[in-house]
Design a protein around this motif. Structure first.
Motif, short mmCIF file in Angstrom:
data_model
loop_
_atom_site.label_atom_id
_atom_site.label_comp_id
_atom_site.label_asym_id
_atom_site.label_seq_id
_atom_site.Cartn_x
_atom_site.Cartn_y
_atom_site.Cartn_z
N PHE A 3 0.74 -1.14 0.22
CA PHE A 3 0.02 0.14 0.19
C PHE A 3 1.00 1.27 0.14
O PHE A 3 0.37 2.36 0.13
N VAL A 4 2.23 1.13 -0.10
CA VAL A 4 3.05 2.28 -0.24
C VAL A 4 2.77 3.02 -1.45
O VAL A 4 2.83 2.54 -2.53
N VAL A 37 7.75 7.37 4.41
CA VAL A 37 7.16 6.58 3.78
C VAL A 37 5.58 6.87 3.91
O VAL A 37 5.18 6.95 5.06
N CYS A 38 5.08 6.91 2.70
CA CYS A 38 3.54 7.43 2.31
C CYS A 38 2.82 6.45 1.95
O CYS A 38 3.29 5.67 0.96
N TYR A 39 1.51 6.42 2.35
CA TYR A 39 0.72 5.17 1.97
C TYR A 39 -0.65 5.91 1.27
O TYR A 39 -0.83 6.94 1.37
N ASP A 40 -1.08 4.89 0.22
CA ASP A 40 -2.42 5.35 -0.23
C ASP A 40 -3.38 4.84 0.94
O ASP A 40 -4.01 3.95 1.16
N LEU A 66 0.17 -0.87 6.70
CA LEU A 66 0.87 0.08 6.95
C LEU A 66 2.19 0.07 7.33
O LEU A 66 3.06 0.66 7.98
N LEU A 67 2.70 -1.25 6.74
CA LEU A 67 3.89 -1.52 6.75
C LEU A 67 4.52 -1.79 5.12
O LEU A 67 3.78 -2.01 4.28
N PRO A 68 5.91 -1.35 5.06
CA PRO A 68 6.30 -1.69 3.82
C PRO A 68 6.65 -3.13 3.33
O PRO A 68 7.87 -3.51 3.15
N GLU A 215 8.99 2.58 10.19
CA GLU A 215 7.91 1.87 9.83
C GLU A 215 7.38 0.72 10.80
O GLU A 215 6.39 0.62 11.30
N GLY A 216 8.52 -0.04 10.95
CA GLY A 216 8.35 -1.12 11.93
C GLY A 216 8.30 -0.50 13.40
O GLY A 216 7.22 -0.83 13.82
N LYS A 217 8.95 0.49 13.65
CA LYS A 217 8.76 1.04 14.88
C LYS A 217 7.65 1.80 15.08
O LYS A 217 6.90 1.87 16.20
#
Ligand SMILES: *Cc1c(COP(=O)(O)O)cnc(C)c1O
Ligand SMILES: [Zn+2]
Length: 399
Positions: A3-4, A37-40, A66-68, A215-217
């Protein structure tokens, strides 16, 4: 990559398509121009619904939108995230607030918060076809990376500063990492690691440079929002070194606000040690520095914070604040959280608890506030300091 949607520079706002691994902004000649990192978020909202979450396992992979990570990544059995949130009424009394909860990140596989990032980092490295992963760390990111690299069967090279505590080094060595002890500071170890990665083409796990790890954090913030949605804390308190952890937790809280899981993100309070307060100065004065005298809290003993822009921006977005605490206050908080809450925190983790008390006595946090402090690492990571603080046993003669 799931979803990135894209990566965005924190300085100039330039956007780029998301490559598999990325450093700082290509348009800014500035080492503090890290990428976000931005998501849709529309697609995320349609997929990561409360009903969908209800059916997923209690680990960080439940937030995969919400994770890459990709749908085919073979990671989803690594036990990361969903650490316990513990009410601590006696410690709340000590700190001077109405309600205090601790999120105990020391219960992770390698006993620190860093597991949330290493899991994503190792996964990314595997996907990028890396033959070796590397990082520089004051200790926890190092032992965490070594642990996850061992789980994945990926060789790891780790650079640590001279004064990394012995239990962290023991962990690293048992996990089979190639351990390079740099006879200098963390900041020097960090530079050596970046050079080695550039030279040998190793995958660089350093959180400040690699936008995916944060993103993990972030899942810590996602969890706090999901688990406390019906009784949200007013403040979330986090200790700060490079600034990745606090920025990530704030990002997670704000994303959950954007998705409607919570009405409003709690305020985030970042805590540094008085002897390593460069990021607090960035927060108040606009630029980091100058060098401090250092702190016994090795995990936040950072002279040159690498992610200060993200930290300052994200804390401000939550209408939060930053404070410093002394080493004396940190050791008092270690004793208090152990004896009043049964939570054994390493010094850097206890700094957040000390920060709650300091903020309450300064009137920044109201006496009737509801507070959640993130205990970022286990006290077993630095038994020497703990023993020094706690005193010795009573010897008993055999009769
Ligand atoms: C790394 C770490 C921190 C601080 O994280 P930064 O991203 O450097 O700000 C705090 N506490 C512990 C135990 C850590 O290992
Ligand atoms: Zn830029």
């Amino acid at each position: 990559m799931g979803f990135v949607s894209h990566l965005q520079c924190v300085v100039c706002g330039a956007t780029t398509a998301a490559p598999e691994s990325a450093g700082t902004c290509g348009s800014c000649a500035d080492s503090s121009a890290t990428l976000e990192v931005c998501y849709d978020m529309t697609r995320v909202a349609n997929s990561m619904t409360p009903a969908a979450l209800a059916g997923r396992p209690a680990d960080q992979w439940r937030y995969r939108e919400l994770l890459p990570v990709g749908p085919d990544d073979p990671n989803h059995h690594w036990p990361v995230g969903c650490t316990p949130i513990i009410p601590t009424p006696r410690l709340a009394g000590w700190a001077g607030v109405e309600r205090l909860r601790l999120e105990d990140e020391g219960r992770h596989p390698t006993a620190s918060f860093k597991d949330r990032a290493s899991s994503v980092g190792v996964l990314h490295a595997l996907r990028a076809g890396a033959t070796r992963i590397a990082c520089a760390s004051t200790g926890n990111a190092a032992s965490s990376l070594a642990g996850f690299a061992a789980m994945a069967g990926l060789p790891a090279t780790i650079f640590v500063p001279q004064r990394a505590p012995a239990p962290k080094l023991a962990q690293l060595l048992i996990f089979g990492a190639d351990l390079r002890r740099v006879l200098g500071t963390y900041d020097q170890a960090y530079e050596m690691c970046n050079q080695a990665c550039a030279e040998h083409g190793w995958y660089n796990r350093n959180c400040a440079i690699n936008p995916y790890l944060i993103e993990g954090k972030k899942t810590c913030g996602l969890e706090i929002a999901e688990q406390t949605a019906t009784n949200l804390p007013d403040w979330v308190v986090v200790s700060v070194g490079d600034g990745c952890t606090v920025a990530a937790i704030a990002k997670g809280l704000l994303e959950m606000q954007e998705l409607g899981f919570i009405a409003k993100a709690p305020k985030v309070l970042g805590i540094q040690a008085a002897g390593a307060d460069a990021l607090v100065r960035a927060f108040t004065d606009g630029t980091p520095g100058p060098l401090g005298a250092g702190t016994l809290a090795d995990s936040i003993d950072v002279a040159v914070p690498r992610n200060w822009r993200k930290a300052v921006q994200r804390i401000r977005q939550t209408a939060g604040a930053m404070l410093t605490v002394t080493d004396q206050e940190i050791t008092e908080a270690m004793r208090a959280s152990g004896s009043l809450a049964g939570v054994f925190a390493e010094p850097a983790a206890a700094a957040a608890i000390a920060g709650v008390r300091r903020a309450a006595s300064a009137g920044l946090i109201a006496a009737d506030a509801d507070v959640l402090a993130v205990v970022t690492g286990s006290g077993l990571k630095d038994t020497e300091t703990a023993t020094r603080i706690a005193g010795s046993p009573t010897d008993v003669e055999i009769r």
